[in-house]
Enzyme design. Structure first.
Site, short mmCIF file in Angstrom:
data_model
loop_
_atom_site.label_atom_id
_atom_site.label_comp_id
_atom_site.label_asym_id
_atom_site.label_seq_id
_atom_site.Cartn_x
_atom_site.Cartn_y
_atom_site.Cartn_z
N TRP A 8 -5.23 2.30 10.24
CA TRP A 8 -5.54 2.15 8.82
C TRP A 8 -5.33 0.72 8.38
CZ3 TRP A 8 -8.40 3.41 5.12
CH2 TRP A 8 -8.12 3.00 3.82
N GLU A 13 -11.58 6.46 5.56
CA GLU A 13 -10.88 7.24 6.58
C GLU A 13 -11.82 7.53 7.75
OE1 GLU A 13 -7.86 7.85 7.02
OE2 GLU A 13 -6.91 7.56 5.06
N TYR A 73 0.84 -1.20 0.00
CA TYR A 73 0.00 0.00 0.00
C TYR A 73 0.88 1.26 0.00
CZ TYR A 73 -3.17 3.59 1.80
OH TYR A 73 -3.87 4.76 1.99
#
Length: 219
Positions: free
Chosen positions: A65, A57, A35
């Protein structure tokens, strides 16, 4: 390109199994590193991806995350691949369905927020031509960015004046779960800023992509 690895790395940089130097936060976890290398900071102008990211988010608030990233495919399946037009049509049956979905974060407020924000996103696209035109209109100018992005500087960037301005505007427009910290994380991820640290192998590549990126224009 082969990097010369110093004996002691500056704060905020780590060496990966491949010998490359990167930002610290992915902790050399394979999926998180992927990522970091292929998504985070690369400029995005696709409305679906922008909508997905700002929603995720919001779900990430209070969590990591990485938790959301590892559930992302489940979120996509549950929320019609974050197609705004489809999500905006969700009703109480969809809320109940999503609250039973063990593959996502089952937070009723965040689920309802995503449905609400889909409708608000459609209003933005009607006004500005696209979500991309709206968000990229807030891209910081060079003089609004740090001269050097080291670890200490990065730690001060949980939110900025610009992310606070966007947050306030979105909230006035009826969006929810879009606080200044959430918005800045969105800006980092979608390439409105390049917060790869100085010395990270991705920093120059991402900056080259940003230089070549055609900024979306509104109506």
């Amino acid at each position: 390109m082969t990097q010369t690895v110093p004996t002691t790395l500056p704060d905020g940089l780590i060496e990966g199994p491949d010998g490359q130097i990167r930002c610290w936060w992915h902790d050399n976890k394979e999926d998180y590193q992927l990522y970091h290398d292929t998504e985070w900071g690369w400029p995005v102008d696709e409305d679906r991806r922008l909508f997905e990211k700002i929603c995720l988010e919001g779900f990430q608030s209070g969590l990591s995350w990485l938790t959301i990233l590892r559930k992302r495919e489940n979120f996509r399946a549950g929320f019609a691949n974050f197609q705004m037009e489809e999500v905006a049509k969700f009703g109480e049956k969809d809320v109940a369905r999503l609250l039973q979905d063990v593959g996502i974060v089952r937070h009723q407020g965040k689920i309802r927020s995503t449905i609400n924000n889909a409708a608000r996103a459609l209003e933005l696209t009607s006004e500005f031509g696209s979500l991309a035109a709206y968000f990229w209109g807030y891209e910081p100018t060079p003089d609004q960015r740090p001269k050097t992005l080291d670890h200490a500087t990065a730690l001060t960037l949980g939110k900025t004046d610009i992310s606070t301005t966007i947050s306030k505007d979105l909230k006035k427009r009826g969006w929810s779960f879009v606080g200044p910290t959430t918005v800045y994380a969105f800006m980092q991820a979608m390439g409105l800023v390049n917060d790869h640290l100085e010395g990270c192998v991705c920093r120059a590549t991402v900056e080259t992509a940003r230089d070549a990126f055609k900024r979306p224009t509104g109506k």
